[in-house]
Write a protein that holds these residues in place. Structure first.
Motif, PDB file in Angstrom:
ATOM      1  N   TRP A 167      82.262  21.470 -30.765  1.00 47.22           N
ATOM      2  CA  TRP A 167      83.849  21.393 -31.341  1.00 47.22           C
ATOM      3  C   TRP A 167      83.735  20.038 -31.903  1.00 47.22           C
ATOM      4  CZ3 TRP A 167      87.994  18.665 -31.936  1.00 47.22           C
ATOM      5  CH2 TRP A 167      88.867  19.075 -32.437  1.00 47.22           C
ATOM      6  N   LEU A 168      84.049  19.445 -30.683  1.00 45.38           N
ATOM      7  CA  LEU A 168      84.131  17.514 -31.496  1.00 45.38           C
ATOM      8  C   LEU A 168      83.454  16.953 -32.002  1.00 45.38           C
ATOM      9  CD1 LEU A 168      86.194  15.453 -30.939  1.00 45.38           C
ATOM     10  CD2 LEU A 168      85.530  15.095 -28.304  1.00 45.38           C
ATOM     11  N   LEU A 169      81.935  16.809 -31.214  1.00 49.33           N
ATOM     12  CA  LEU A 169      80.523  16.099 -31.809  1.00 49.33           C
ATOM     13  C   LEU A 169      80.505  16.048 -33.065  1.00 49.33           C
ATOM     14  CD1 LEU A 169      77.400  15.134 -29.312  1.00 49.33           C
ATOM     15  CD2 LEU A 169      77.397  15.376 -32.120  1.00 49.33           C
ATOM     16  N   PRO A 170      80.332  17.472 -33.940  1.00 48.47           N
ATOM     17  CA  PRO A 170      80.205  17.187 -35.108  1.00 48.47           C
ATOM     18  C   PRO A 170      81.397  17.191 -35.823  1.00 48.47           C
ATOM     19  CG  PRO A 170      79.127  19.902 -33.989  1.00 48.47           C
ATOM     20  CD  PRO A 170      80.415  18.821 -32.902  1.00 48.47           C
ATOM     21  N   ASN A 171      82.420  17.281 -35.563  1.00 50.58           N
ATOM     22  CA  ASN A 171      83.455  17.118 -36.285  1.00 50.58           C
ATOM     23  C   ASN A 171      83.863  15.056 -36.789  1.00 50.58           C
ATOM     24  OD1 ASN A 171      85.004  19.030 -37.727  1.00 50.58           O
ATOM     25  ND2 ASN A 171      85.433  20.550 -35.441  1.00 50.58           N
ATOM     26  N   VAL A 172      83.404  15.051 -35.500  1.00 45.63           N
ATOM     27  CA  VAL A 172      83.611  13.407 -35.837  1.00 45.63           C
ATOM     28  C   VAL A 172      82.770  12.942 -36.805  1.00 45.63           C
ATOM     29  CG1 VAL A 172      83.363  11.561 -33.890  1.00 45.63           C
ATOM     30  CG2 VAL A 172      85.054  13.274 -33.452  1.00 45.63           C
ATOM     31  N   TYR A 173      81.306  13.554 -36.338  1.00 46.60           N
ATOM     32  CA  TYR A 173      79.913  12.722 -37.092  1.00 46.60           C
ATOM     33  C   TYR A 173      80.654  13.329 -38.849  1.00 46.60           C
ATOM     34  CZ  TYR A 173      76.072  13.852 -39.613  1.00 46.60           C
ATOM     35  OH  TYR A 173      74.640  13.667 -40.871  1.00 46.60           O
ATOM     36  N   LYS A 174      81.185  14.173 -38.527  1.00 41.92           N
ATOM     37  CA  LYS A 174      81.043  14.690 -39.690  1.00 41.92           C
ATOM     38  C   LYS A 174      82.509  13.846 -41.196  1.00 41.92           C
ATOM     39  CE  LYS A 174      80.584  17.867 -42.429  1.00 41.92           C
ATOM     40  NZ  LYS A 174      78.933  18.735 -43.301  1.00 41.92           N
ATOM     41  N   ARG A 175      83.003  13.289 -39.704  1.00 44.90           N
ATOM     42  CA  ARG A 175      83.921  11.906 -40.165  1.00 44.90           C
ATOM     43  C   ARG A 175      82.926  10.420 -40.491  1.00 44.90           C
ATOM     44  NH1 ARG A 175      87.061  13.056 -44.332  1.00 44.90           N
ATOM     45  NH2 ARG A 175      88.880  12.059 -43.168  1.00 44.90           N
ATOM     46  N   THR A 176      82.700  10.633 -39.134  1.00 46.45           N
ATOM     47  CA  THR A 176      82.077   9.136 -39.234  1.00 46.45           C
ATOM     48  C   THR A 176      80.589   8.464 -39.194  1.00 46.45           C
ATOM     49  OG1 THR A 176      81.833   9.720 -36.697  1.00 46.45           O
ATOM     50  CG2 THR A 176      83.608   8.381 -37.565  1.00 46.45           C
ATOM     51  N   ASN A 177      79.820   8.560 -38.128  1.00 50.87           N
ATOM     52  CA  ASN A 177      78.529   9.244 -38.273  1.00 50.87           C
ATOM     53  C   ASN A 177      78.142   9.362 -36.906  1.00 50.87           C
ATOM     54  OD1 ASN A 177      77.870   6.764 -36.318  1.00 50.87           O
ATOM     55  ND2 ASN A 177      78.231   5.520 -37.985  1.00 50.87           N
ATOM     56  N   LEU A 178      76.550   9.617 -36.509  1.00 54.94           N
ATOM     57  CA  LEU A 178      76.144  10.330 -35.242  1.00 54.94           C
ATOM     58  C   LEU A 178      76.841   9.651 -34.258  1.00 54.94           C
ATOM     59  CD1 LEU A 178      74.714  12.646 -33.946  1.00 54.94           C
ATOM     60  CD2 LEU A 178      72.835  11.675 -35.153  1.00 54.94           C
ATOM     61  N   ALA A 179      75.643   8.557 -34.392  1.00 58.19           N
ATOM     62  CA  ALA A 179      76.537   6.748 -32.998  1.00 58.19           C
ATOM     63  C   ALA A 179      77.491   7.365 -32.329  1.00 58.19           C
ATOM     64  CB  ALA A 179      76.072   5.524 -33.393  1.00 58.19           C
TER      65      ALA A 179
END
Length: 312
Positions: A167-179
């Motif tokens: 849940w957290l990782l993909p949501n943060v990725y969607k708003r920032t970047n993968l790193a």
């Protein structure tokens, strides 16, 4: 553009606030899921225990203090996340990484990876003098206890993976970047262990590294099943095969029993936190991270760029 299914979450519910504020919100929501889920679980299991408590309070007291009870509480955290994703985010549960194809095989491969990784960490600590062997216990009672814990470890570890990697990782990725997404989810995963017993700076570093490794493993396999299996095997092997503490917590009976040598340095043995809190575990995790990073390099992931239209 990253083509991993785990990163292609169909969600348009987080557009009004700037990206940095959304990342903070995601982290706070994760804490709410953990705290509220644990509270609701305690209440629900407490209510279900009332009829038994009226007949024999001792049974309920033993149940509440057992590892079964502690691990069962994670079920309610999972239910909260699933409810949030389905009702608020309005996306399918499968987008959290619950693939249907070969899911049992993915769990098996992850379980093998977790067993090997921890066993290597443990072997280094033992052969370098951090631990001492006590005994072997193959009694029917111990074996029944050990193997009955496997689904409960999977619930606990699967929930933590669902929260941080699913849940957290993909949501943060969607708003920032993968790193940033990998760094945020891995760091928060480590910080969530600050309240554990016998925690040290080195043990938190080790937990953060394990978060990085599991994030990369999730990206490599592109599902939640495998990394849940890896995490569960790490905990199960640590606590109920080798008999050392799991993130500072005792795991009860085990097939093998090892103890920390009284004169061993904590960086060598992991101390009362368990082998995963040792420098040797950090070395093994770094090797695993390097291996996965090289493997993912061939998949041309974009780490610092996100073409998502949700960026602001």
């Amino acid at each position: 553009m990253n083509n991993k299914k785990m990163l292609q979450i169909p969600i348009n519910r987080y557009k009004k606030l700037p990206s940095w504020l959304q990342v903070i919100l995601f982290c706070l929501l994760l804490l709410v899921f953990e705290i509220l889920g644990s509270l609701l679980g305690s209440i629900a299991l407490g209510i279900l225990s009332v009829p038994v408590a009226l007949r024999d309070p001792a049974i309920v007291k033993n149940w509440v203090s057992s590892l079964y009870f502690q691990l069962s509480l994670f079920t309610f955290m999972t239910l909260l996340v699933l409810f949030w994703v389905k009702v608020f985010e309005r996306r399918p549960i499968s987008s959290l990484g619950f693939i249907k194809e070969k899911w049992l095989i993915e769990i098996g491969k992850g379980w093998l990876a977790g067993t090997v990784l921890f066993s290597l960490s443990f072997a280094l600590s033992y052969f370098l003098g951090g631990l001492t062997f006590e005994r072997v216990d193959l009694s029917p009672a111990t074996l029944a206890y050990v193997f009955s814990l496997i689904p409960f470890w999977f619930i606990q570890s699967g929930t933590e993976e669902l929260l941080t990697r699913g849940w957290l990782l993909p949501n943060v990725y969607k708003r920032t970047n993968l790193a940033i997404a990998v760094a945020v989810s891995s760091s928060l995963f480590g910080l969530l262990h600050l309240a554990n017993n016998n925690v040290t700076l080195l043990s938190i570093v080790s937990i953060i590294l394990s978060g990085f490794l599991m994030a990369l493993y999730m990206l490599k396999t592109d599902n939640i099943w495998g990394v849940a299996g890896l995490h569960a095997a790490w905990n199960f092997t640590q606590g109920n095969i080798f008999g050392v503490a799991v993130s500072g917590q005792p795991a009860g009976a085990s097939i093998l029993q090892f103890s920390v040598k009284s004169d061993a340095a904590e960086w060598l043995s992991g101390g009362s936190f368990g082998t995963e809190g040792s420098l040797l575990a950090c070395v093994v995790l770094l090797c695993g991270i390097a291996f996965l990073a090289v493997s993912l390099k061939n998949e041309n992931l974009s780490w610092f760029k996100n073409d998502s239209q949700e960026m602001s």
